[in-house]
Design a protein around this motif. Structure first.
Motif, mmCIF file in Angstrom:
data_model
loop_
_atom_site.group_PDB
_atom_site.id
_atom_site.type_symbol
_atom_site.label_atom_id
_atom_site.label_comp_id
_atom_site.label_asym_id
_atom_site.label_seq_id
_atom_site.Cartn_x
_atom_site.Cartn_y
_atom_site.Cartn_z
ATOM 1 N N VAL A 168 0.803 -1.172 0.333
ATOM 2 C CA VAL A 168 -0.138 -0.360 0.291
ATOM 3 C C VAL A 168 0.973 1.564 0.016
ATOM 4 O O VAL A 168 0.459 2.299 -0.736
ATOM 5 C CB VAL A 168 -0.921 -0.241 1.014
ATOM 6 N N MET A 169 1.499 1.270 0.848
ATOM 7 C CA MET A 169 3.064 2.135 1.056
ATOM 8 C C MET A 169 3.454 3.060 -0.266
ATOM 9 O O MET A 169 3.666 3.340 -0.719
ATOM 10 C CB MET A 169 3.899 2.210 1.866
ATOM 11 N N GLY A 170 4.049 1.326 -1.285
ATOM 12 C CA GLY A 170 4.652 1.681 -2.119
ATOM 13 C C GLY A 170 3.614 1.575 -3.450
ATOM 14 O O GLY A 170 3.982 3.117 -4.324
ATOM 15 N N TRP A 171 2.748 1.755 -3.456
ATOM 16 C CA TRP A 171 1.670 2.695 -4.804
ATOM 17 C C TRP A 171 1.049 3.358 -4.275
ATOM 18 O O TRP A 171 1.148 4.207 -5.186
ATOM 19 C CB TRP A 171 0.494 1.732 -4.696
ATOM 20 N N THR A 172 0.975 4.266 -3.241
ATOM 21 C CA THR A 172 0.571 5.441 -2.589
ATOM 22 C C THR A 172 1.579 6.475 -3.411
ATOM 23 O O THR A 172 1.517 7.221 -4.360
ATOM 24 C CB THR A 172 1.046 5.337 -1.305
ATOM 25 N N LEU A 173 3.393 5.729 -2.830
ATOM 26 C CA LEU A 173 4.356 6.622 -4.065
ATOM 27 C C LEU A 173 5.031 6.547 -4.801
ATOM 28 O O LEU A 173 4.481 7.975 -5.632
ATOM 29 C CB LEU A 173 5.383 6.307 -3.119
ATOM 30 N N VAL A 174 4.207 5.510 -5.593
ATOM 31 C CA VAL A 174 3.818 5.179 -7.127
ATOM 32 C C VAL A 174 2.865 6.464 -7.546
ATOM 33 O O VAL A 174 2.767 7.770 -8.892
ATOM 34 C CB VAL A 174 4.128 4.317 -7.570
ATOM 35 N N VAL A 175 1.219 7.288 -6.834
ATOM 36 C CA VAL A 175 0.634 7.961 -7.261
ATOM 37 C C VAL A 175 1.233 8.932 -6.778
ATOM 38 O O VAL A 175 0.573 10.158 -7.800
ATOM 39 C CB VAL A 175 -0.785 7.522 -6.529
ATOM 40 N N VAL A 176 1.356 9.568 -5.603
ATOM 41 C CA VAL A 176 1.735 10.666 -5.296
ATOM 42 C C VAL A 176 3.019 11.210 -6.536
ATOM 43 O O VAL A 176 3.228 12.296 -6.908
ATOM 44 C CB VAL A 176 2.487 10.404 -4.048
ATOM 45 N N VAL A 177 3.944 10.287 -6.678
ATOM 46 C CA VAL A 177 5.186 10.521 -7.605
ATOM 47 C C VAL A 177 4.617 10.968 -8.913
ATOM 48 O O VAL A 177 4.766 11.903 -9.818
ATOM 49 C CB VAL A 177 6.383 9.891 -7.689
ATOM 50 N N ALA A 178 3.795 10.200 -9.398
ATOM 51 C CA ALA A 178 2.951 10.985 -11.425
ATOM 52 C C ALA A 178 2.193 11.387 -11.332
ATOM 53 O O ALA A 178 2.256 12.804 -12.155
ATOM 54 C CB ALA A 178 1.909 9.112 -11.278
ATOM 55 N N MET A 179 1.434 11.963 -9.810
ATOM 56 C CA MET A 179 0.523 13.264 -9.934
ATOM 57 C C MET A 179 1.366 14.748 -9.504
ATOM 58 O O MET A 179 1.557 15.416 -10.441
ATOM 59 C CB MET A 179 -0.414 13.605 -8.504
ATOM 60 N N LEU A 180 2.278 14.348 -9.338
ATOM 61 C CA LEU A 180 3.235 15.377 -9.051
ATOM 62 C C LEU A 180 4.363 15.761 -10.612
ATOM 63 O O LEU A 180 4.559 16.616 -10.657
ATOM 64 C CB LEU A 180 4.792 15.303 -7.906
ATOM 65 N N VAL A 181 4.595 14.904 -11.024
ATOM 66 C CA VAL A 181 5.262 14.415 -12.748
ATOM 67 C C VAL A 181 3.900 15.268 -13.638
ATOM 68 O O VAL A 181 4.410 16.251 -14.148
ATOM 69 C CB VAL A 181 5.141 13.239 -13.208
ATOM 70 N N THR A 182 2.952 14.469 -13.513
ATOM 71 C CA THR A 182 1.189 15.229 -14.303
ATOM 72 C C THR A 182 1.697 16.968 -13.895
ATOM 73 O O THR A 182 1.609 18.067 -15.119
ATOM 74 C CB THR A 182 0.165 14.646 -13.604
ATOM 75 N N GLN A 183 1.274 17.204 -12.184
ATOM 76 C CA GLN A 183 1.418 18.689 -12.170
ATOM 77 C C GLN A 183 2.634 19.729 -12.950
ATOM 78 O O GLN A 183 2.068 20.473 -13.398
ATOM 79 C CB GLN A 183 0.869 18.937 -11.038
#
Length: 52
Positions: A33-48
């Motif tokens: 869960v923590m790994g996938w949360t990190l993936v989603v946060v990094v993807a959101m940051l890259v998109t923004q």
């Protein structure tokens, strides 16, 4: 006492001592869960930031 015998006696006496590494018996779902949360946060940051 040779260097090998000194090392062998130290390793046998410290066999039960943990070094602080990852445990084998922990709940793996938390890691996933923590790994996938990190993936989603990094993807959101890259998109923004418009990096992709």
């Amino acid at each position: 006492m040779t260097a090998y015998s000194a090392t062998a006696s130290v390793t046998t006496s410290a066999a039960g001592v943990r070094t602080g590494g990852p445990r084998e018996d922990g709940p793996k779902i938390v890691e996933h869960v923590m790994g996938w949360t990190l993936v989603v946060v990094v993807a959101m940051l890259v998109t923004q930031l418009g990096l992709l």
